[in-house]
Write an enzyme that holds these catalytic residues in place. Structure first.
Site, mmCIF file in Angstrom:
data_model
loop_
_atom_site.group_PDB
_atom_site.id
_atom_site.type_symbol
_atom_site.label_atom_id
_atom_site.label_comp_id
_atom_site.label_asym_id
_atom_site.label_seq_id
_atom_site.Cartn_x
_atom_site.Cartn_y
_atom_site.Cartn_z
ATOM 1 C CG ASP A 478 -0.225 -0.146 2.505
ATOM 2 O OD1 ASP A 478 1.014 -0.438 2.455
ATOM 3 O OD2 ASP A 478 -0.825 0.071 3.544
ATOM 4 C CD GLU A 479 5.897 0.882 1.624
ATOM 5 O OE1 GLU A 479 6.175 0.647 2.798
ATOM 6 O OE2 GLU A 479 6.677 0.683 0.655
#
Lengths: 568, 330
Positions: A478-479
């Site tokens: 989720d970066e």
């Protein structure tokens, strides 16, 4: 006679015998006093005395007309006249039409100025022909068929009326004189021909039409002494004639005569009236514009007489005598050609066989080529497919397959480029590290598929929120990462943009029929303040993100050692 | 009857033709040979020259000298000849009488040979008002006079037209019985030497006064006669070529029948256009010059009462007897 030519070195002669002029100074100083001398050459068909009587008045007339010019009469046999013409010692020439066509070969630019119009009993005579005659007591002689083998006298081979016209008439009647016919030429003298026939030296004479009548008028020929052979039924023609008629004699200027002189002479000739001493003496009505001499040229061509006499005779003896070496060579050539033809025939047969073989080979080759072409086509298709695949693989290498955003590799590449650019331009680059705040629970609760939906949605929101010059990448999980290129105002300018991004991400996302709220924390690092290379910047941004997250979700934080800026 | 009197161009030849009467002795109805009638006229003389020179085969072609166009016309009517040399208006007259004729060749077109010549004191056409004008009673005579009057803006009634056959032109002029005359060579030349003035001539009527070979349709349909016609026409063109290439010889040979001497014979061709093979092809084209001239002449002849019914003109031309292209090329 010859001296006449020597006087001729007037100023119109561009070339001409200097030697002759030298002689002239010795021989005739009086002549040298005349401004110009024009030599009028006439073909002497009668005695010199008669020629003078005929043409001297015309020379006088021309002298009067031309004013400043002395006109010298020069009456010569045709051959001598031709020689003078070549040497340019005669300027204006009056001669037989046949002679004219033959003389003209020396210079094709010679063209007739005028045509003589003889007259008889005040009537103009517009044609001239040839007479074939014998003594009246030669009773067996009244048809052309009797001529071959007889002794014939004629004035000159270049005389139209005295030889050529007669020859043409014989040819038209299918008669050839052949080598067995003794033919004598009398240096252009028509009178001499008549004398020869009268004296029995010749059986048959050829002269120009009008000569017999002239001799009769001079009482040199008894009426009825001669018979005309093949007399033409031309009641209105004033003379006896045995042939077709042809144009009258031309007057022409030598090619060396200046056009201006030729023009003045022509004008003078045209102005000659019938009833003047010059016209009366010459027995002419005057002169008319030059007529067409094509009929004479055609006659000479047909008879292969000069200047059309270059085609060799086809008589076999003649060919052998004149062209022995050529005949031998030709014979050898023929033999060689025959052998070659035989060889050629054999070669042709072999070639035909080989051609058939080649044809079969060609067909086989064509089939093979077709096959190869098909293979080539397949290879081409394969190549295209591989290219497409390579493109996909390249996409996989640089882009995140789920969101379509650049991956970490491409992002770091872009970042290093941006850093390098900023070093040159002195501008600022900022890196944002984005981490979703509560992604794991979503993933756990709704499953991976829903998680992927959220990530895709976030990626789109990020992409739409940044400026066109900025980049968004997915680093993994989720970066996400943001690259703000070419910032003018540093952190101050960046704050509203970060607010806009956080706001965009804060909007709920529909997942599995439920609306979930996603938020993110963003850490931002600046070049060159927080690092001068890509790695340092990313690290600084990462740390800043943790600070932001520690301070509460949905925030951004600038890396430390950063001037104070508003915080949300 | 206009055409019963001596026709234009006839009388000049009448006397001359008498010289040739022996040639008429063999006078048989046409059989396998093609009989052609013609009176002496420069345009027609070339085929006689060709016959004398052996350029036309004497077997299939029989040239029959006539004293006048009237005689030639009479022979065509009677069917004793297959073809005749006539002016186009004479041909139209025969067509109007019901004869089935074709024009196969144009011998000549008048271009100045026909003229209206006036006494020296008459300076222009306008001064002809009230004057006596001698004119042959033929379509060509009427056409010349009418065209001259049109130019002057005069009516037929403004002048005194005196019917005068060609043989009387010189005498009437000499006796002052006329003030002007519509005539042609060689009278034209004689009157000019006597200070006559040409006030109008056929150069103003281009392609109108035309001499042609009129052939019966029957002869054209006959294979043998077609062959003979081709020979005749080829011969005419050979003679025309000889006249062009060697006028001196042609002149004296033509003079044998045209009367005077060589120069005069050549003079008689002045004012005549002698169309060669190519020009003939153009003249004889469908809807070409000859056809339009025929229509023009027909209209005038109807108007002036020379003919009473309009002949069928659509099929009067037959150019199939002219030399073929390969002959033209040689």
């Amino acid at each position: 006679m010859k001296a006449g030519g020597l006087f001729a070195c007037g100023s119109w002669r561009r070339r001409g015998g200097r030697l002759l002029c030298g002689l002239l100074l010795c021989l005739g100083p009086a002549a040298a006093l005349a401004a110009h001398t024009l030599v009028l050459g006439v073909s002497a068909h009668r005695t010199p005395e008669q020629m003078r009587q005929l043409w001297e008045p015309l020379a006088t007339y021309l002298e009067q007309r031309l004013g400043d010019t002395r006109v010298k009469l020069l009456a010569l046999p045709p051959d001598a006249l031709a020689e003078h013409l070549v040497r340019q010692t005669v300027d204006i020439v009056i001669t037989d039409a046949g002679d004219y066509v033959s003389l003209r070969r020396h210079n094709p630019l010679t063209s007739p100025l005028a045509t003589i119009v003889p007259s008889t009993d005040g009537k103009r005579v517009i044609g001239t022909g040839g007479v074939i005659f014998a003594r009246s007591d030669r009773s067996a002689l009244h048809a052309l068929q009797a001529l071959p083998g007889l002794r014939i006298a004629a004035p000159h081979p270049s005389s139209l009326g005295g030889y050529q016209a007669q020859l043409m008439t014989l040819l038209e009647n299918g008669i050839e004189l052949g080598a067995e016919t003794p033919l004598r030429f009398l240096d252009g003298a028509h009178d001499a021909v008549v004398d020869a026939v009268l004296s029995g030296e010749a059986d048959v004479g050829f002269v120009r039409s009008g000569i017999l009548e002239a001799l009769g008028a001079e009482a040199r020929l008894a009426p009825g002494a001669l018979q005309v052979i093949n007399a033409q039924p031309l009641p209105s023609y004033p003379y006896a004639v045995s042939t077709r008629l042809y144009p009258n004699a031309p007057v022409f200027a030598g090619a060396h005569v200046e056009p201006e002189i030729a023009r003045r002479v022509a004008a003078a000739l045209m102005m000659l009236e019938p009833d003047t001493p010059a016209a009366r003496a010459a027995g002419i009505a005057g002169f008319e514009p030059a007529v067409d001499y094509e009929s004479v040229e055609e006659l000479l061509r047909t008879l292969r007489l000069p200047p059309y006499d270059l085609t060799p005779s086809f008589d076999l003896d003649d060919i052998w005598v004149r062209h022995r070496s050529a005949v031998v060579l030709g014979g050898a050539g023929l033999l060689a050609i025959s052998l070659l033809a035989l060889a050629l025939g054999l070669t042709n047969r072999r070639l035909r066989t080989e051609k058939a073989t080649l044809e079969r080979a060609r067909l086989a080759l064509a089939a093979s080529v077709r096959q190869h072409r098909d293979t080539l086509h397949e290879l081409e298709n394969e190549r295209a497919r591989l290219q497409a695949q390579e493109k996909v693989l390249q996409g996989l290498a640089h882009f995140d397959p789920l969101t379509g955003l650049p991956n970490r590799r491409l992002f770091s590449d872009r970042l290093s480029h941006a850093v390098a650019r900023a070093q040159r331009t002195g501008k600022t680059v900022a890196v944002g590290f984005v981490d979703l705040d509560a992604f794991k629970p979503i993933n756990d609760r709704f499953g991976h598929e829903a998680g992927d939906r959220v990530l895709t949605d976030v990626a789109q929101r990020l992409h739409h929120s940044v400026r066109a010059t900025d980049s968004v990448a997915r680093l993994g999980g989720d970066e996400f990462a943001l690259l703000f290129d070419e910032l003018d105002e540093g952190a101050t300018g960046l704050a509203p943009l970060l607010e806009r991004i956080l706001h965009a991400l804060a909007a709920p996302i529909e997942v599995g029929g439920e609306l979930v709220k996603v938020s993110a924390s963003i850490g931002v690092a600046f070049f060159p303040q927080h690092g001068v290379d890509e790695e340092a910047l990313m690290q600084a941004a990462d740390q800043a993100m943790y600070v932001a997250k520690a301070r509460g979700v949905g925030r951004y934080h600038f890396a430390e050692a950063q001037p104070a800026s508003p915080r949300v | 009857m206009p055409y019963d009197t001596l026709n234009r161009r006839e009388s000049i030849r009448t006397l001359l033709s008498l010289l040739c009467l022996p040639a008429l002795a063999a006078c048989s109805p046409p059989g396998a040979t093609l009989a052609v009638s013609a009176h002496p006229w420069p345009g027609y003389e070339l085929m006689f020259l060709a016959a004398r020179e052996g350029w036309i085969d004497a077997g299939p072609v029989q040239l029959r000298a006539a004293v006048s166009a009237t005689e030639s016309m009479q022979r065509l009517r009677a069917g004793t000849v297959d073809a005749a040399a006539l002016t186009l208006d004479e041909t139209i007259k025969l067509l109007a009488e019901g004869l089935d004729l074709r024009v196969a060749l144009v011998f000549n077109v008048s271009s100045g040979a026909d003229a209206l010549i006036a006494k020296p004191h008459i300076a222009n056409l306008h001064e002809l008002r009230g004057k006596r004008i001698g004119v042959e009673d033929s379509a060509v005579g009427a056409l010349m006079l009418q065209s001259a009057l049109d130019v002057a803006g005069l009516r037929r009634t403004d002048v005194v037209a005196m019917p005068l056959t060609f043989d009387r032109h010189l005498a009437a002029w000499a006796r002052d019985e006329i003030d002007a005359v519509v005539s042609f060579e060689p009278v034209r030349g004689v009157l000019l030497r006597e200070h006559g003035r040409v006030l109008f001539d056929s150069t103003a009527l281009p392609d109108t006064i035309i001499d042609v070979l009129a052939v019966s349709a029957q002869a054209i349909a006959d294979t043998d006669k077609r062959h003979a016609l081709r020979q005749l026409i080829d011969g005419h063109f050979l003679a025309l070529g000889h006249l062009r290439k060697n006028p001196a010889d042609a002149a004296y040979r033509l003079a044998a029948r045209l009367g005077d001497d060589g120069p005069a014979a050549l003079q008689s061709y002045r004012g005549l256009i002698l169309p060669d093979e190519h020009a003939n092809r153009r003249l004889l084209e469908q809807r070409g010059q000859l056809q339009s001239s025929a229509h023009k002449l027909t209209a005038m002849m109807l108007e002036w009462g020379h003919i009473t019914r309009r002949p069928e003109l659509a099929r009067i031309i037959d150019d199939s007897l002219l030399p073929h292209a390969e002959v033209l090329a040689r």
